[in-house]
Design a protein around this motif. Structure first.
Motif, PDB file in Angstrom:
ATOM      1  N   PRO A  81       0.797  -1.235   0.000  1.00  9.19           N
ATOM      2  CA  PRO A  81       0.000   0.000   0.000  1.00  9.19           C
ATOM      3  C   PRO A  81       0.829   1.286   0.000  1.00  9.19           C
ATOM      4  CG  PRO A  81      -0.940  -1.577   1.530  1.00  9.19           C
ATOM      5  CD  PRO A  81       0.351  -2.168   1.032  1.00  9.19           C
ATOM      6  N   ARG A  82       1.870   1.339   0.821  1.00  8.30           N
ATOM      7  CA  ARG A  82       2.690   2.557   0.881  1.00  8.30           C
ATOM      8  C   ARG A  82       3.397   2.791  -0.451  1.00  8.30           C
ATOM      9  NH1 ARG A  82       6.737   3.079   5.674  1.00  8.30           N
ATOM     10  NH2 ARG A  82       4.838   3.642   6.738  1.00  8.30           N
ATOM     11  N   ASP A  83       3.940   1.737  -1.035  1.00  7.79           N
ATOM     12  CA  ASP A  83       4.607   1.877  -2.331  1.00  7.79           C
ATOM     13  C   ASP A  83       3.610   2.241  -3.426  1.00  7.79           C
ATOM     14  OD1 ASP A  83       6.894   1.138  -0.998  1.00  7.79           O
ATOM     15  OD2 ASP A  83       6.943  -0.904  -1.807  1.00  7.79           O
ATOM     16  N   GLY A  84       2.392   1.712  -3.322  1.00  2.00           N
ATOM     17  CA  GLY A  84       1.362   2.022  -4.300  1.00  2.00           C
ATOM     18  C   GLY A  84       1.002   3.495  -4.289  1.00  2.00           C
ATOM     19  N   VAL A  85       0.905   4.080  -3.105  1.00  2.00           N
ATOM     20  CA  VAL A  85       0.582   5.500  -2.987  1.00  2.00           C
ATOM     21  C   VAL A  85       1.690   6.345  -3.614  1.00  2.00           C
ATOM     22  CG1 VAL A  85       0.273   7.384  -1.334  1.00  2.00           C
ATOM     23  CG2 VAL A  85      -0.904   5.216  -0.991  1.00  2.00           C
ATOM     24  N   VAL A  86       2.938   6.000  -3.327  1.00  2.00           N
ATOM     25  CA  VAL A  86       4.067   6.745  -3.885  1.00  2.00           C
ATOM     26  C   VAL A  86       4.102   6.598  -5.409  1.00  2.00           C
ATOM     27  CG1 VAL A  86       6.593   6.883  -3.973  1.00  2.00           C
ATOM     28  CG2 VAL A  86       5.432   6.619  -1.777  1.00  2.00           C
ATOM     29  N   LEU A  87       3.905   5.392  -5.887  1.00  2.00           N
ATOM     30  CA  LEU A  87       3.910   5.141  -7.324  1.00  2.00           C
ATOM     31  C   LEU A  87       2.808   5.928  -8.036  1.00  2.00           C
ATOM     32  CD1 LEU A  87       5.162   3.471  -9.640  1.00  2.00           C
ATOM     33  CD2 LEU A  87       3.478   1.705  -9.113  1.00  2.00           C
ATOM     34  N   ILE A  88       1.616   5.925  -7.468  1.00  2.00           N
ATOM     35  CA  ILE A  88       0.504   6.672  -8.059  1.00  2.00           C
ATOM     36  C   ILE A  88       0.783   8.171  -8.027  1.00  2.00           C
ATOM     37  CG2 ILE A  88      -1.924   7.306  -7.717  1.00  2.00           C
ATOM     38  CD1 ILE A  88      -2.393   4.379  -6.887  1.00  2.00           C
ATOM     39  N   GLY A 121      -0.917   3.590 -18.224  1.00  2.00           N
ATOM     40  CA  GLY A 121      -1.141   3.618 -16.779  1.00  2.00           C
ATOM     41  C   GLY A 121      -2.398   2.853 -16.395  1.00  2.00           C
ATOM     42  N   LEU A 122      -3.444   2.989 -17.207  1.00  2.00           N
ATOM     43  CA  LEU A 122      -4.670   2.235 -16.960  1.00  2.00           C
ATOM     44  C   LEU A 122      -4.437   0.733 -17.103  1.00  2.00           C
ATOM     45  CD1 LEU A 122      -7.315   4.460 -18.771  1.00  2.00           C
ATOM     46  CD2 LEU A 122      -6.988   4.162 -16.312  1.00  2.00           C
ATOM     47  N   VAL A 123      -3.668   0.347 -18.111  1.00  2.00           N
ATOM     48  CA  VAL A 123      -3.360  -1.077 -18.294  1.00  2.00           C
ATOM     49  C   VAL A 123      -2.564  -1.593 -17.100  1.00  2.00           C
ATOM     50  CG1 VAL A 123      -2.030  -2.729 -19.675  1.00  2.00           C
ATOM     51  CG2 VAL A 123      -3.500  -1.073 -20.805  1.00  2.00           C
ATOM     52  N   GLY A 124      -1.624  -0.801 -16.613  1.00  2.00           N
ATOM     53  CA  GLY A 124      -0.864  -1.204 -15.430  1.00  2.00           C
ATOM     54  C   GLY A 124      -1.756  -1.404 -14.216  1.00  2.00           C
ATOM     55  N   ALA A 125      -2.713  -0.495 -14.020  1.00  2.00           N
ATOM     56  CA  ALA A 125      -3.651  -0.635 -12.902  1.00  2.00           C
ATOM     57  C   ALA A 125      -4.523  -1.876 -13.077  1.00  2.00           C
ATOM     58  CB  ALA A 125      -4.520   0.609 -12.793  1.00  2.00           C
ATOM     59  N   LEU A 126      -4.957  -2.142 -14.312  1.00  2.00           N
ATOM     60  CA  LEU A 126      -5.751  -3.340 -14.570  1.00  2.00           C
ATOM     61  C   LEU A 126      -4.947  -4.607 -14.291  1.00  2.00           C
ATOM     62  CD1 LEU A 126      -7.645  -2.426 -17.868  1.00  2.00           C
ATOM     63  CD2 LEU A 126      -8.617  -2.696 -15.583  1.00  2.00           C
ATOM     64  N   ARG A 127      -3.664  -4.582 -14.601  1.00  2.00           N
ATOM     65  CA  ARG A 127      -2.828  -5.760 -14.356  1.00  2.00           C
ATOM     66  C   ARG A 127      -2.598  -5.997 -12.878  1.00  2.00           C
ATOM     67  NH1 ARG A 127       1.558  -6.133 -19.294  1.00  2.00           N
ATOM     68  NH2 ARG A 127      -0.016  -6.623 -20.860  1.00  2.00           N
ATOM     69  N   ALA A 161     -11.173 -12.141 -19.562  1.00  2.00           N
ATOM     70  CA  ALA A 161     -11.883 -10.867 -19.393  1.00  2.00           C
ATOM     71  C   ALA A 161     -10.894  -9.697 -19.379  1.00  2.00           C
ATOM     72  CB  ALA A 161     -12.710 -10.884 -18.113  1.00  2.00           C
ATOM     73  N   HIS A 162      -9.754  -9.889 -18.717  1.00  2.00           N
ATOM     74  CA  HIS A 162      -8.715  -8.851 -18.697  1.00  2.00           C
ATOM     75  C   HIS A 162      -8.187  -8.594 -20.102  1.00  2.00           C
ATOM     76  CE1 HIS A 162      -5.128  -6.627 -17.539  1.00  2.00           C
ATOM     77  NE2 HIS A 162      -4.455  -7.435 -18.335  1.00  2.00           N
ATOM     78  N   LEU A 163      -7.942  -9.640 -20.865  1.00  2.00           N
ATOM     79  CA  LEU A 163      -7.433  -9.471 -22.227  1.00  2.00           C
ATOM     80  C   LEU A 163      -8.444  -8.734 -23.106  1.00  2.00           C
ATOM     81  CD1 LEU A 163      -5.694 -12.916 -22.791  1.00  2.00           C
ATOM     82  CD2 LEU A 163      -4.601 -10.682 -22.494  1.00  2.00           C
ATOM     83  N   ARG A 164      -9.716  -9.026 -22.929  1.00  2.00           N
ATOM     84  CA  ARG A 164     -10.745  -8.311 -23.686  1.00  2.00           C
ATOM     85  C   ARG A 164     -10.762  -6.828 -23.321  1.00  2.00           C
ATOM     86  NH1 ARG A 164     -15.087 -13.045 -22.951  1.00  2.00           N
ATOM     87  NH2 ARG A 164     -14.401 -14.342 -24.690  1.00  2.00           N
ATOM     88  N   ALA A 165     -10.676  -6.532 -22.029  1.00  2.00           N
ATOM     89  CA  ALA A 165     -10.649  -5.131 -21.596  1.00  2.00           C
ATOM     90  C   ALA A 165      -9.412  -4.421 -22.135  1.00  2.00           C
ATOM     91  CB  ALA A 165     -10.686  -5.057 -20.072  1.00  2.00           C
ATOM     92  N   THR A 166      -8.284  -5.112 -22.164  1.00  2.00           N
ATOM     93  CA  THR A 166      -7.060  -4.534 -22.698  1.00  2.00           C
ATOM     94  C   THR A 166      -7.195  -4.248 -24.191  1.00  2.00           C
ATOM     95  OG1 THR A 166      -5.731  -5.663 -21.030  1.00  2.00           O
ATOM     96  CG2 THR A 166      -4.577  -4.882 -22.970  1.00  2.00           C
ATOM     97  N   ARG A 167      -7.837  -5.150 -24.921  1.00  2.00           N
ATOM     98  CA  ARG A 167      -8.046  -4.916 -26.360  1.00  2.00           C
ATOM     99  C   ARG A 167      -8.940  -3.715 -26.605  1.00  2.00           C
ATOM    100  NH1 ARG A 167      -8.647 -10.851 -26.686  1.00  2.00           N
ATOM    101  NH2 ARG A 167      -6.559 -11.610 -27.143  1.00  2.00           N
ATOM    102  N   VAL A 168     -10.006  -3.600 -25.828  1.00  2.00           N
ATOM    103  CA  VAL A 168     -10.893  -2.438 -25.968  1.00  2.00           C
ATOM    104  C   VAL A 168     -10.132  -1.154 -25.656  1.00  2.00           C
ATOM    105  CG1 VAL A 168     -12.920  -1.299 -24.955  1.00  2.00           C
ATOM    106  CG2 VAL A 168     -13.020  -3.719 -25.563  1.00  2.00           C
ATOM    107  N   LEU A 169      -9.346  -1.176 -24.593  1.00  2.00           N
ATOM    108  CA  LEU A 169      -8.555  -0.006 -24.219  1.00  2.00           C
ATOM    109  C   LEU A 169      -7.525   0.332 -25.292  1.00  2.00           C
ATOM    110  CD1 LEU A 169      -8.001   2.129 -22.067  1.00  2.00           C
ATOM    111  CD2 LEU A 169      -6.453   0.514 -20.981  1.00  2.00           C
TER     112      LEU A 169
END
Length: 192
Positions: A81-88, A121-127, A161-169
């Motif tokens: 969580p702490r690293d996630g906040v810094v990264l974001i 960045g959105l793809v990274g968050a989805l992953r 489902a993730h791959l489909r969302a990635t293709r749409v994105l």
């Protein structure tokens, strides 16, 4: 500092290299999820609709192989969580700075980078979200709450489902970049 701002004013949308990088990047991003072999996911996902036969040796081996892959790759996508906040915060600052340079000050390269990096960045968050969901499936299989075949089928469904969302994105990102790049070139035919 002036040299950096001048560099960001280059002709990105008129460059073949930008469009080549955009297409190669989105082709590469859409090829798989978290490094898990796509053919393994396809086999398990296709077998999910067939009659459930736990005695089929290929299905049991594929299920165990997918669960093994999950145990290897999902810890790499775990963000404390702490690293996630810094990264974001760092990513939001960098993207905001590029957006201001590009859209407020009219720097073409900064606009091109925003159109390239924001969807990534959105793809990274989805992953990261997919990895968390796959860790839950793996934990239920390890605890014995779900049979390996059922856990692998659930994981394969989430990956598909993730791959489909990635293709749409990816289609939306390329379309947005193409529309904005075309509009930019119409408004600035001589690069000015």
């Amino acid at each position: 500092m002036g040299g950096m701002i001048d560099m960001l004013g280059g002709r990105s949308f008129a460059s073949l290299w930008y469009w080549l990088a955009l297409s190669v990047l989105w082709t590469w991003v859409g090829r798989g999820a978290l490094g898990i072999p796509a053919d393994l996911v396809r086999r398990i996902h296709a077998a999910r609709g067939a009659s459930p036969d736990a005695a089929a040796p290929g299905r049991a081996d594929d299920a165990l192989l997918l669960l093994d892959w999950l145990s290897l790759v999902t810890p790499r996508w775990q963000v404390p969580p702490r690293d996630g906040v810094v990264l974001i915060a760092v990513a939001a600052f960098a993207l905001s700075a590029l957006a201001v340079l590009g859209f407020a000050y009219g720097r073409e390269t900064a606009q091109a980078l925003v159109l390239l990096l924001a969807p990534l960045g959105l793809v990274g968050a989805l992953r990261v979200r997919l990895a968390a969901r796959l860790r839950e499936v793996l934990a239920s299989a390890e605890a014995g709450d779900a049979a390996p075949g059922a856990a692998a089928a659930q994981a394969a469904a989430r990956i598909v489902a993730h791959l489909r969302a990635t293709r749409v994105l990816s289609v939306a990102a390329v379309a947005a970049a193409a529309m904005w790049g075309t509009l930019w070139l119409v408004r600035h035919p001589n690069g000015l």
